[in-house]
Design an enzyme around this catalytic site. Structure first.
Site, PDB file in Angstrom:
ATOM      1  N   ASP A  82     -14.610   0.073   8.530  1.00  0.00           N
ATOM      2  CA  ASP A  82     -14.520   1.332   7.786  1.00  0.00           C
ATOM      3  C   ASP A  82     -15.919   1.790   7.427  1.00  0.00           C
ATOM      4  O   ASP A  82     -16.914   1.056   7.601  1.00  0.00           O
ATOM      5  CB  ASP A  82     -13.674   1.160   6.531  1.00  0.00           C
ATOM      6  CG  ASP A  82     -13.140   2.489   5.983  1.00  0.00           C
ATOM      7  OD1 ASP A  82     -13.415   3.549   6.578  1.00  0.00           O
ATOM      8  OD2 ASP A  82     -12.435   2.459   4.954  1.00  0.00           O
ATOM      9  N   LYS A  83     -15.976   2.999   6.915  1.00  0.00           N
ATOM     10  CA  LYS A  83     -17.223   3.601   6.457  1.00  0.00           C
ATOM     11  C   LYS A  83     -16.943   4.313   5.141  1.00  0.00           C
ATOM     12  O   LYS A  83     -15.847   4.825   4.913  1.00  0.00           O
ATOM     13  CB  LYS A  83     -17.720   4.581   7.522  1.00  0.00           C
ATOM     14  CG  LYS A  83     -18.782   5.578   7.063  1.00  0.00           C
ATOM     15  CD  LYS A  83     -18.160   6.946   6.857  1.00  0.00           C
ATOM     16  CE  LYS A  83     -19.192   7.972   6.426  1.00  0.00           C
ATOM     17  NZ  LYS A  83     -18.532   9.229   5.986  1.00  0.00           N
ATOM     18  N   HIS A  84     -17.928   4.319   4.247  1.00  0.00           N
ATOM     19  CA  HIS A  84     -17.780   5.021   2.971  1.00  0.00           C
ATOM     20  C   HIS A  84     -19.039   5.840   2.710  1.00  0.00           C
ATOM     21  O   HIS A  84     -20.161   5.373   2.927  1.00  0.00           O
ATOM     22  CB  HIS A  84     -17.579   4.044   1.814  1.00  0.00           C
ATOM     23  CG  HIS A  84     -17.504   4.729   0.475  1.00  0.00           C
ATOM     24  ND1 HIS A  84     -16.350   5.314   0.012  1.00  0.00           N
ATOM     25  CD2 HIS A  84     -18.450   4.943  -0.470  1.00  0.00           C
ATOM     26  CE1 HIS A  84     -16.583   5.855  -1.172  1.00  0.00           C
ATOM     27  NE2 HIS A  84     -17.851   5.648  -1.487  1.00  0.00           N
ATOM     28  N   SER A  85     -18.853   7.075   2.237  1.00  0.00           N
ATOM     29  CA  SER A  85     -19.969   7.942   1.873  1.00  0.00           C
ATOM     30  C   SER A  85     -19.949   8.195   0.380  1.00  0.00           C
ATOM     31  O   SER A  85     -18.880   8.326  -0.228  1.00  0.00           O
ATOM     32  CB  SER A  85     -19.873   9.280   2.617  1.00  0.00           C
ATOM     33  OG  SER A  85     -20.820  10.207   2.109  1.00  0.00           O
ATOM     34  N   THR A 122     -12.419  14.434   2.034  1.00  0.00           N
ATOM     35  CA  THR A 122     -11.831  14.287   3.370  1.00  0.00           C
ATOM     36  C   THR A 122     -10.340  14.618   3.360  1.00  0.00           C
ATOM     37  O   THR A 122      -9.834  15.269   4.282  1.00  0.00           O
ATOM     38  CB  THR A 122     -12.062  12.854   3.891  1.00  0.00           C
ATOM     39  OG1 THR A 122     -13.465  12.617   3.967  1.00  0.00           O
ATOM     40  CG2 THR A 122     -11.449  12.662   5.262  1.00  0.00           C
ATOM     41  N   ARG A 170     -14.308   4.993 -17.877  1.00  0.00           N
ATOM     42  CA  ARG A 170     -15.741   5.248 -17.650  1.00  0.00           C
ATOM     43  C   ARG A 170     -16.036   6.741 -17.656  1.00  0.00           C
ATOM     44  O   ARG A 170     -17.074   7.191 -18.165  1.00  0.00           O
ATOM     45  CB  ARG A 170     -16.173   4.654 -16.311  1.00  0.00           C
ATOM     46  CG  ARG A 170     -16.258   3.130 -16.286  1.00  0.00           C
ATOM     47  CD  ARG A 170     -16.380   2.623 -14.858  1.00  0.00           C
ATOM     48  NE  ARG A 170     -17.545   3.195 -14.192  1.00  0.00           N
ATOM     49  CZ  ARG A 170     -17.623   3.395 -12.872  1.00  0.00           C
ATOM     50  NH1 ARG A 170     -16.607   3.085 -12.092  1.00  0.00           N
ATOM     51  NH2 ARG A 170     -18.720   3.911 -12.358  1.00  0.00           N
ATOM     52  N   SER A 185     -16.355  -0.463  -8.133  1.00  0.00           N
ATOM     53  CA  SER A 185     -15.347   0.574  -7.937  1.00  0.00           C
ATOM     54  C   SER A 185     -15.182   0.909  -6.456  1.00  0.00           C
ATOM     55  O   SER A 185     -14.064   0.938  -5.928  1.00  0.00           O
ATOM     56  CB  SER A 185     -15.735   1.827  -8.723  1.00  0.00           C
ATOM     57  OG  SER A 185     -14.794   2.859  -8.522  1.00  0.00           O
ATOM     58  N   LYS A 189     -11.777  -1.147  -3.663  1.00  0.00           N
ATOM     59  CA  LYS A 189     -10.792  -0.410  -2.855  1.00  0.00           C
ATOM     60  C   LYS A 189     -10.987  -0.698  -1.372  1.00  0.00           C
ATOM     61  O   LYS A 189     -10.016  -0.847  -0.618  1.00  0.00           O
ATOM     62  CB  LYS A 189     -10.911   1.088  -3.133  1.00  0.00           C
ATOM     63  CG  LYS A 189     -10.558   1.481  -4.562  1.00  0.00           C
ATOM     64  CD  LYS A 189     -10.492   2.961  -4.751  1.00  0.00           C
ATOM     65  CE  LYS A 189     -11.843   3.632  -4.776  1.00  0.00           C
ATOM     66  NZ  LYS A 189     -12.594   3.386  -6.010  1.00  0.00           N
ATOM     67  N   LYS A 190     -12.242  -0.779  -0.925  1.00  0.00           N
ATOM     68  CA  LYS A 190     -12.503  -1.046   0.488  1.00  0.00           C
ATOM     69  C   LYS A 190     -12.073  -2.462   0.863  1.00  0.00           C
ATOM     70  O   LYS A 190     -11.493  -2.683   1.929  1.00  0.00           O
ATOM     71  CB  LYS A 190     -13.986  -0.827   0.794  1.00  0.00           C
ATOM     72  CG  LYS A 190     -14.435   0.622   0.747  1.00  0.00           C
ATOM     73  CD  LYS A 190     -13.696   1.461   1.769  1.00  0.00           C
ATOM     74  CE  LYS A 190     -14.127   2.917   1.762  1.00  0.00           C
ATOM     75  NZ  LYS A 190     -13.330   3.727   2.714  1.00  0.00           N
TER      76      LYS A 190
END
Length: 438
Positions: A82-85, A122, A170, A185, A189-190
């Site tokens: 996967d990828k996260h931005s 997204t 938060r 955080s 999730k990932k």
């Protein structure tokens, strides 16, 4: 024996190091409601002031991951990636990246989010496609990943639920901008998604949440170190966000841009550079390519021979969208009723862009939310945005506004004119890939 919540708070407040068992116990209380909102807020503030070591942050990440369900993809038989931005304007990389690497043999169960602040989401973009289901059943999600190789959906309630409660607290206690808490955080999730490798896009610039290179490097290093410490092979790229990444900003317009990209119509752009860099990282991290150079070659082949476009089309159809969407996007993506050019008021070079404000202008048109329950107008936004460094003459369009009403279009046109600086001297144009963290 696990400590009382107030003792954990006291120790962290005093700068002491917490044991993994105590962190896990606190997170269990956070999840089951036995720890009060005031205690959670105090814990977050103690971390904000005192920080956390790498081992503490790993323990917090794993405890939040384990607060709900975790996905198991062992039956898929392909590397799970996967990828996260961290978010930007015109950042639709995930839409093209997932089908490109799926066409190269990876499996991408991508759990994405909605727009946050000035950045586009997204999921909001994908909801421009009629019928596309961002919350499919678990069986449909698994079937799509298995048969297509990629599925982009929203977070389910049972993935890292501790993070959901902690983040909400938060958000109202001025503790969002804590590197250990941001790290836990994102990664909880990932990791709950059952990944084997992960690539992170940490944005830097006036259109990102971080405009300080040192802070961005610290966050990237924390994410990479903690994810690797939690057993997921991870790297990060720092990328430039001082102008929109794609030449469109807005939900349906970025889907148009995605289809055009997958058809090979965005060659030579900054967007192509970023997408190919992340594809190369993902393929190398998964062991499908020996290194990023070989990974980029594989990704380019998948783009050029139409395999990536075919994967995107199959993903859209498998998740409820039209079977012929990529062949007839104009039939399904509803256009805005008003389209106005944003004309340059002088000759020169596009020198700078106030990118965050451009993202806010999309929201002002109705393309984002100011309240959680707002309805988005997927049609609106900006298209044909010229990149910085472009030579432009007076009267030539910098961009086109897509709006629902004439008066909104005119306000947006004036706003965009004011957000671009035009200068006589050609600016230095740098690669959007700033650095790599491994």
């Amino acid at each position: 024996m696990t400590m009382l919540p107030q003792e954990i708070i006291r120790r962290k407040r005093n700068g002491e190091r917490l044991e993994a068992a105590d962190i896990a116990g606190f997170v269990r209380g956070l999840s089951d409601g036995s720890i009060s909102e005031g205690q959670v807020a105090a814990f977050a503030m103690a971390i904000w002031f005192s920080g956390m070591s790498r081992d503490e942050t790993v323990a917090l990440t794993l405890a939040m991951r384990d607060s709900g369900n975790t996905l198991d993809w062992s039956s898929i038989g392909r590397p799970i990636v996967d990828k996260h931005s961290t978010g930007g304007v015109g950042d639709n990389v995930s839409l093209m990246l997932a089908p490109i690497v799926a066409a190269c043999g990876l499996a991408v169960p991508m759990i994405s989010g909605r727009g946050l602040g000035h950045t586009g989401g997204t999921l909001d973009k994908l909801e421009s496609i009629p019928g596309y289901d961002i919350q499919p059943s678990a069986s449909q999600f698994r079937k799509t990943v298995d048969e297509v190789g990629c599925a982009i959906i929203g977070q389910t309630a049972n993935l890292a639920p501790a993070d959901k409660r902690l983040y909400a607290i938060r958000d109202v206690t001025a503790t969002v901008d804590s590197v250990p808490l941001i790290t836990a955080s994102i990664l909880s999730k990932k990791l709950a998604a059952g990944l084997q490798s992960l690539v992170l896009d940490v944005k830097l610039g006036n259109g990102s949440f971080m405009n300080d290179a040192g802070e961005a490097e610290v966050l990237a290093r924390s994410l990479v170190d903690v994810a690797n410490g939690a057993g997921v092979r991870t790297s990060a790229l720092l990328t430039d966000m001082n102008e929109p990444l794609a030449d469109a900003a807005g939900n349906a317009l970025e889907i148009w841009n995605c289809v055009a990209f997958l058809k090979g119509e965005k060659s030579g752009t900054r967007l192509e550079t970023v997408v190919m860099a992340f594809a190369a990282e993902m393929l190398a991290a998964a062991g499908v390519a020996v290194d990023p150079v070989a990974g980029e070659a594989l990704a380019r082949t998948a783009l050029e021979n139409g395999a990536a476009l075919e994967r995107f089309a199959r993903m859209v159809h498998a998740l409820g969208g039209p079977g012929d969407f990529v062949d007839r996007p104009g039939h399904y993506l509803v256009p805005a009723p008003v389209i106005l050019p944003v004309e340059s008021d002088r000759d020169g070079y596009l020198h700078a862009c106030q990118t965050r404000e451009l993202g806010m202008a999309v929201i002002a048109l109705g393309g984002g939310r100011t309240h959680p329950n707002d309805t988005i107008d997927h049609r609106v936004g900006f298209a044909e945005l010229k990149p910085l460094g472009t030579r432009i003459v007076k009267g030539e369009p910098i961009a086109f506004v897509h709006a629902a009403q004439e008066n909104a279009a005119e306000r947006a046109r004036q706003a965009i004119q004011a957000l671009y600086t035009i200068a006589d001297v050609e600016p230095e144009v740098r690669s959007p890939i700033l650095s790599r963290v491994i």
